[in-house]
Design an enzyme around this catalytic site. Sequence first.
Site, PDB file in Angstrom:
ATOM      1  N   ARG A 159       1.022  -1.818   7.411  1.00 54.65           N
ATOM      2  CA  ARG A 159       1.559  -0.597   6.801  1.00 54.65           C
ATOM      3  C   ARG A 159       2.597   0.082   7.707  1.00 54.65           C
ATOM      4  O   ARG A 159       3.223   1.048   7.293  1.00 54.65           O
ATOM      5  CB  ARG A 159       0.413   0.375   6.454  1.00 54.65           C
ATOM      6  CG  ARG A 159      -0.547  -0.202   5.418  1.00 54.65           C
ATOM      7  CD  ARG A 159      -1.438   0.870   4.823  1.00 54.65           C
ATOM      8  NE  ARG A 159      -0.640   1.860   4.116  1.00 54.65           N
ATOM      9  CZ  ARG A 159      -1.131   2.986   3.591  1.00 54.65           C
ATOM     10  NH1 ARG A 159      -2.423   3.234   3.699  1.00 54.65           N
ATOM     11  NH2 ARG A 159      -0.345   3.835   2.964  1.00 54.65           N
ATOM     12  N   ARG A 203      -8.365   3.509  11.784  1.00 61.39           N
ATOM     13  CA  ARG A 203      -6.915   3.693  11.619  1.00 61.39           C
ATOM     14  C   ARG A 203      -6.318   4.726  12.579  1.00 61.39           C
ATOM     15  O   ARG A 203      -5.138   4.668  12.897  1.00 61.39           O
ATOM     16  CB  ARG A 203      -6.623   4.152  10.185  1.00 61.39           C
ATOM     17  CG  ARG A 203      -7.044   3.165   9.108  1.00 61.39           C
ATOM     18  CD  ARG A 203      -6.138   1.952   9.085  1.00 61.39           C
ATOM     19  NE  ARG A 203      -6.550   0.979   8.093  1.00 61.39           N
ATOM     20  CZ  ARG A 203      -6.177   1.020   6.821  1.00 61.39           C
ATOM     21  NH1 ARG A 203      -5.403   1.986   6.389  1.00 61.39           N
ATOM     22  NH2 ARG A 203      -6.578   0.085   5.993  1.00 61.39           N
ATOM     23  N   CYS A 254      -4.902  10.236  -1.490  1.00 63.97           N
ATOM     24  CA  CYS A 254      -4.007   9.280  -0.816  1.00 63.97           C
ATOM     25  C   CYS A 254      -2.637   9.171  -1.483  1.00 63.97           C
ATOM     26  O   CYS A 254      -1.674   8.758  -0.854  1.00 63.97           O
ATOM     27  CB  CYS A 254      -4.620   7.877  -0.833  1.00 63.97           C
ATOM     28  SG  CYS A 254      -6.342   7.797  -0.457  1.00 63.97           S
ATOM     29  N   HIS A 278     -11.400   6.577   5.783  1.00 64.42           N
ATOM     30  CA  HIS A 278     -10.680   7.772   6.224  1.00 64.42           C
ATOM     31  C   HIS A 278     -11.595   8.993   6.160  1.00 64.42           C
ATOM     32  O   HIS A 278     -12.524   9.036   5.344  1.00 64.42           O
ATOM     33  CB  HIS A 278      -9.481   8.044   5.301  1.00 64.42           C
ATOM     34  CG  HIS A 278      -8.317   7.117   5.507  1.00 64.42           C
ATOM     35  ND1 HIS A 278      -7.657   6.517   4.450  1.00 64.42           N
ATOM     36  CD2 HIS A 278      -7.681   6.719   6.636  1.00 64.42           C
ATOM     37  CE1 HIS A 278      -6.673   5.784   4.934  1.00 64.42           C
ATOM     38  NE2 HIS A 278      -6.655   5.878   6.240  1.00 64.42           N
ATOM     39  N   GLU A 333       0.111   9.522   1.446  1.00 64.41           N
ATOM     40  CA  GLU A 333      -0.547  10.517   2.311  1.00 64.41           C
ATOM     41  C   GLU A 333      -0.746   9.997   3.737  1.00 64.41           C
ATOM     42  O   GLU A 333      -0.758  10.778   4.689  1.00 64.41           O
ATOM     43  CB  GLU A 333      -1.903  10.905   1.728  1.00 64.41           C
ATOM     44  CG  GLU A 333      -2.559  12.012   2.527  1.00 64.41           C
ATOM     45  CD  GLU A 333      -3.911  12.403   1.993  1.00 64.41           C
ATOM     46  OE1 GLU A 333      -4.081  13.571   1.629  1.00 64.41           O
ATOM     47  OE2 GLU A 333      -4.810  11.528   1.907  1.00 64.41           O
ATOM     48  N   ASP A 334      -0.884   8.668   3.869  1.00 66.07           N
ATOM     49  CA  ASP A 334      -1.153   8.125   5.211  1.00 66.07           C
ATOM     50  C   ASP A 334       0.063   8.145   6.119  1.00 66.07           C
ATOM     51  O   ASP A 334      -0.071   7.955   7.330  1.00 66.07           O
ATOM     52  CB  ASP A 334      -1.692   6.690   5.087  1.00 66.07           C
ATOM     53  CG  ASP A 334      -3.068   6.702   4.459  1.00 66.07           C
ATOM     54  OD1 ASP A 334      -3.842   7.612   4.778  1.00 66.07           O
ATOM     55  OD2 ASP A 334      -3.350   5.813   3.638  1.00 66.07           O
ATOM     56  N   ASP A 344       0.812  -1.226   0.000  1.00 62.78           N
ATOM     57  CA  ASP A 344       0.000   0.000   0.000  1.00 62.78           C
ATOM     58  C   ASP A 344       0.843   1.274   0.000  1.00 62.78           C
ATOM     59  O   ASP A 344       0.301   2.369   0.184  1.00 62.78           O
ATOM     60  CB  ASP A 344      -0.917   0.014   1.232  1.00 62.78           C
ATOM     61  CG  ASP A 344      -2.036  -1.008   1.125  1.00 62.78           C
ATOM     62  OD1 ASP A 344      -2.933  -0.800   0.299  1.00 62.78           O
ATOM     63  OD2 ASP A 344      -1.989  -2.018   1.846  1.00 62.78           O
TER      64      ASP A 344
HETATM   65  N1  GLY Z   1      -5.420   0.176   0.768  1.00 57.30           N
HETATM   66  C1  GLY Z   1      -5.168   1.367   1.460  1.00 57.30           C
HETATM   67  C2  GLY Z   1      -5.352   1.225   2.909  1.00 57.30           C
HETATM   68  O1  GLY Z   1      -6.125   0.385   3.338  1.00 57.30           O
HETATM   69  O2  GLY Z   1      -4.746   1.905   3.688  1.00 57.30           O
END
Ligand code: GLY
Length: 253
Positions: free
Chosen positions: A85, A131, A248, A161, A65-66, A60
Amino acid sequence: MFKNAIVRKPGKSLLNGITSASLGKPDYNKASAQHTAYVDALQDCGVKVTVLEANEKFPDSVFVEDTAVVTAKCAIITNPGAAGRQGEEIEIKEALKEFYENIESIQAPGTLDGGDIMMVGGHFYIGLSARTNSDGAEQFTRILEKYGYTVSTVSLKKVLHLKTGLAYLENNNLLVTGEFVDLPIFAKFNRIVVDEAESYAANSIWVNDKVIMPAGFEKTKKAVTEAGYEVLTVDASEFRKLDGGVSCMSLRF
Ligand code: GLY
């Protein structure tokens, strides 16, 4: 105005990315071509784009951006909320060192995804989601307050998000859909409401008075154009298969 953007090329491991969608596996070659067109669109908005190489270890990792929140005064490296991640943020921190003297970090057990942060001038909306937990939000708040910024929190009920359903387009204009449409916290904005049928288009980005939007959502495109923006559309079909969208895929600052 933004001067810079950071993106990361998708890897072949993209096929193993996290998803809640039932749209099939992404096609790597198509995703690569779509990513190149996305970089072109950012450049058309006048930003200098730093393109990081693919990181196959993290399926991912195209969704940069995350991994960080970039403000005018500091960059905040996140602790991504999906266990698979965690670690993506390490290389992003290295890339941001070139641009920022002030780099802060969210520490475990706090988690926070950049997709849950919407910046409106000096005010930041934090989505509390699967998240982003309250510890992550509290750490983020303490960091931002140190730099003179303010925050509000919004609890998410349905979407992944905060910016899955919201995009701030500057000039008090807010693109909004689904669970966020009637929230009193957003009532002060001029809301451009995105139909449920086009909800994917709520994940769009303002970049220097242009709006980059996923292709194929004509009603939303028309509404944003009528609000006075030049709209650039990009095909994001392969990233949509992984719950990802145009916001993202870049850090903009
Ligand atoms: N596939 C992007 C996420 O779940 O963060």
